[in-house]
Design a protein around this motif. Structure first.
Motif, PDB file in Angstrom:
ATOM      1  N   SER A  49       0.833  -1.202   0.000  1.00 52.90           N
ATOM      2  CA  SER A  49       0.000   0.000   0.000  1.00 52.90           C
ATOM      3  C   SER A  49       0.871   1.256   0.000  1.00 52.90           C
ATOM      4  O   SER A  49       0.521   2.249  -0.630  1.00 52.90           O
ATOM      5  N   LYS A  52       1.869   1.723  -3.566  1.00 55.22           N
ATOM      6  CA  LYS A  52       0.756   2.213  -4.401  1.00 55.22           C
ATOM      7  C   LYS A  52       0.571   3.715  -4.242  1.00 55.22           C
ATOM      8  O   LYS A  52       0.112   4.394  -5.149  1.00 55.22           O
ATOM      9  N   ASN A  53       0.916   4.221  -3.059  1.00 59.56           N
ATOM     10  CA  ASN A  53       0.719   5.658  -2.820  1.00 59.56           C
ATOM     11  C   ASN A  53       1.872   6.527  -3.278  1.00 59.56           C
ATOM     12  O   ASN A  53       1.805   7.744  -3.172  1.00 59.56           O
ATOM     13  N   THR A  54       2.942   5.893  -3.799  1.00 57.11           N
ATOM     14  CA  THR A  54       4.121   6.704  -4.136  1.00 57.11           C
ATOM     15  C   THR A  54       3.842   7.671  -5.286  1.00 57.11           C
ATOM     16  O   THR A  54       4.506   8.692  -5.397  1.00 57.11           O
ATOM     17  N   ASP A  55       2.886   7.350  -6.143  1.00 61.10           N
ATOM     18  CA  ASP A  55       2.632   8.276  -7.259  1.00 61.10           C
ATOM     19  C   ASP A  55       1.549   9.295  -6.919  1.00 61.10           C
ATOM     20  O   ASP A  55       1.181  10.122  -7.731  1.00 61.10           O
ATOM     21  N   LYS A  56       1.022   9.206  -5.682  1.00 59.84           N
ATOM     22  CA  LYS A  56      -0.019  10.181  -5.308  1.00 59.84           C
ATOM     23  C   LYS A  56       0.637  11.323  -4.558  1.00 59.84           C
ATOM     24  O   LYS A  56       1.485  11.091  -3.697  1.00 59.84           O
ATOM     25  N   LYS A  57       0.207  12.525  -4.875  1.00 56.95           N
ATOM     26  CA  LYS A  57       0.708  13.669  -4.104  1.00 56.95           C
ATOM     27  C   LYS A  57       0.073  13.596  -2.730  1.00 56.95           C
ATOM     28  O   LYS A  57      -1.068  13.152  -2.578  1.00 56.95           O
ATOM     29  N   GLU A  58       0.813  13.990  -1.700  1.00 56.55           N
ATOM     30  CA  GLU A  58       0.215  13.962  -0.367  1.00 56.55           C
ATOM     31  C   GLU A  58      -0.985  14.904  -0.353  1.00 56.55           C
ATOM     32  O   GLU A  58      -0.889  16.038  -0.803  1.00 56.55           O
ATOM     33  N   LYS A  59      -2.100  14.363   0.145  1.00 54.01           N
ATOM     34  CA  LYS A  59      -3.349  15.140   0.050  1.00 54.01           C
ATOM     35  C   LYS A  59      -3.452  16.127   1.212  1.00 54.01           C
ATOM     36  O   LYS A  59      -4.058  15.846   2.223  1.00 54.01           O
ATOM     37  N   HIS A 337       5.925   9.023   4.892  1.00 57.56           N
ATOM     38  CA  HIS A 337       6.173   9.878   3.735  1.00 57.56           C
ATOM     39  C   HIS A 337       7.189   9.155   2.861  1.00 57.56           C
ATOM     40  O   HIS A 337       7.932   8.307   3.347  1.00 57.56           O
TER      41      HIS A 337
END
Ligand code: UTP
Length: 416
Positions: A49, A52-59, A337
């Protein structure tokens, strides 16, 4: 007992990480066992997981950021003595412990060995560890106590750190009596395809889980229990790379006790509105630190009616916690992070690859993310020239480097 090879294969298949066993047959029995143990205890769901989140900008763009209140230590007037007396009483009563976070990799400094062993170039050639131990001992003397010192290492630098202390006779501290070492947690490094890296030794390549791992490690390694046995109620946590860190501050302690807060942090005012530092703020109404990259120019330059920067209180990793706060924060993990780093690894043929540009994700927790769990926190502005001389970069960078730290140290201690 560890799982067997068939069980390991089936776990890895489930998570698409079968390559981890590529070099298994070449390992000796001890390493085979260690690898199986790693596979058995690894939280693959978490790693997948995180990847999977590495390409999402921190929201966090919708977060409501507001300024936080702070006290200026040198504008306290009569309250200064009042807080100081409260703090002094607690220190004399042996309620304070100091923790030094020394698990970082120190990549920017580029020193071969734990950062704490670095000699910043004083005539005394004292290492950062020795400079810190000097101040801790001096402060302890003022109150006729020995402040217990807890040092967080990473698995990577634990052995070298302890050997260094042994060589220097623990700078006068007594191991397991008033100086303690504990390891921080680790997480595997993952390549851009989500595959876990294999290190040179054939085992899963792990990296320290960031300074935010401190709370969980203090609890898991039994250090909080040890502190309680020693009667400790307050814990100062600071970095190893600030050679002017003031770990014993009765004013800070007095404020925390008097205001009945569980966390009290020191800040120094930003050198200029655009200095690249994280600053204290409130995020959605809770205490937090906002990174310079998250702040607009308008916010960075905004001032209050007295001309002070609204977001000017830099977080310098000088924070005091009640022992209950640490226990609470250590009970549940902080968010991770992601950082993209250079990491050597064994390829599918068992050949060592040493990349010359970043190739892998490293996951880290930040200590200040735990502030959000606190309702009220005290922030105390102190003087940069008295308490903040960071050693982050190599001298060639010119800021926060051994040369600047050495100059600040000499000035503070009036050394020619
Ligand atoms: P930094 O964030 O400056 O990182 O750590 P660093 O590892 O020393 O240096 P770079 O970024 O690789 O160049 C601030 C403090 O937090 C500690 C460091 O040892 C330093 O005292 N730290 C950081 C840990 O103890 N563990 C970590 O995983 C990260």
């Amino acid at each position: 007992m560890s799982i067997n090879i068939e069980e390991a294969k089936s776990i890895l298949k489930k998570y698409g990480q079968e390559h981890i066993l590529n070099s298994y047959e070449k390992l000796d029995d001890h390493y085979k066992k260690s690898l199986l143990n790693q596979i058995e205890t690894m939280d693959f769901e978490l790693i997948n997981s995180l990847y999977k989140n590495t390409d999402k900008k921190e929201k966090n763009e919708n977060d409501e950021i507001t300024p936080i209140d702070y006290l200026d230590k040198y504008k306290l007037k009569d309250e200064y003595k009042y807080y100081e007396n409260i703090g002094k009483k607690a220190i004399r009563g042996k309620k304070l412990a100091a923790v030094t976070m020394a698990g970082g990799q120190g990549t920017r400094l580029g020193h071969d060995g734990p950062k704490g062993t670095y000699d910043i170039g004083l005539d005394s050639h004292k290492s950062l560890f020795e400079l810190l131990s000097d101040t801790l001992k001096e402060e302890g003397k003022k109150y006729d106590v020995t402040i217990p010192w807890f040092i967080m290492t990473s698995k990577e630098n634990n052995k070298d750190t302890i050997e260094f202390f042994e060589k220097h006779k623990y700078f006068g501290f007594q191991k397991d009596k008033n100086i303690f070492f504990f390891n921080q947690g680790e997480l595997p490094m993952v390549n851009t395809e989500g595959k876990i890296l294999i290190g040179e030794n054939g085992l899963i390549k792990q990296a320290a889980d960031g300074h935010g791992g401190i709370y969980e490690s203090l609890v898991k390694t039994g250090m909080v229990k040890k502190m309680k046995e020693l009667g400790i109620e307050w814990v100062f946590i600071g970095g190893v790379d600030n050679c002017l860190v003031k770990m014993v501050d009765p004013v800070l302690m007095g404020i925390a006790i008097d205001k009945n807060v569980t966390v009290a942090c020191k800040s120094v005012v930003k050198a200029n509105p655009h200095e690249k530092v994280g600053v204290f703020c409130k995020r959605n109404g809770r205490p937090n630190v906002i990174e310079y990259s998250e702040i607009t120019d308008e916010m960075a330059e905004a001032r209050d009616k007295n001309g002070e920067l609204l977001y000017g209180e830099s977080h310098i990793l000088c924070n005091l916690f009640s022992i209950e706060a640490i226990e609470r924060m250590g009970a549940s993990p902080l968010p991770y992070h992601v950082a993209f780093k250079k990491a050597s690894y064994l390829d599918e043929n068992g050949e060592l690859v040493v990349p010359d540009s970043p190739n892998a994700y490293k996951f880290e927790a930040f200590l200040f993310d735990a502030f959000a769990a606190v309702d009220e926190m005290a922030v105390l502005r102190v003087k940069r020239e008295e308490e903040f001389a960071p050693v982050k970069n190599a001298d060639s960078v010119g800021i926060d480097c051994p040369k600047t730290a050495r100059e600040l140290y000499k000035k503070f201690y009036h050394i020619d």
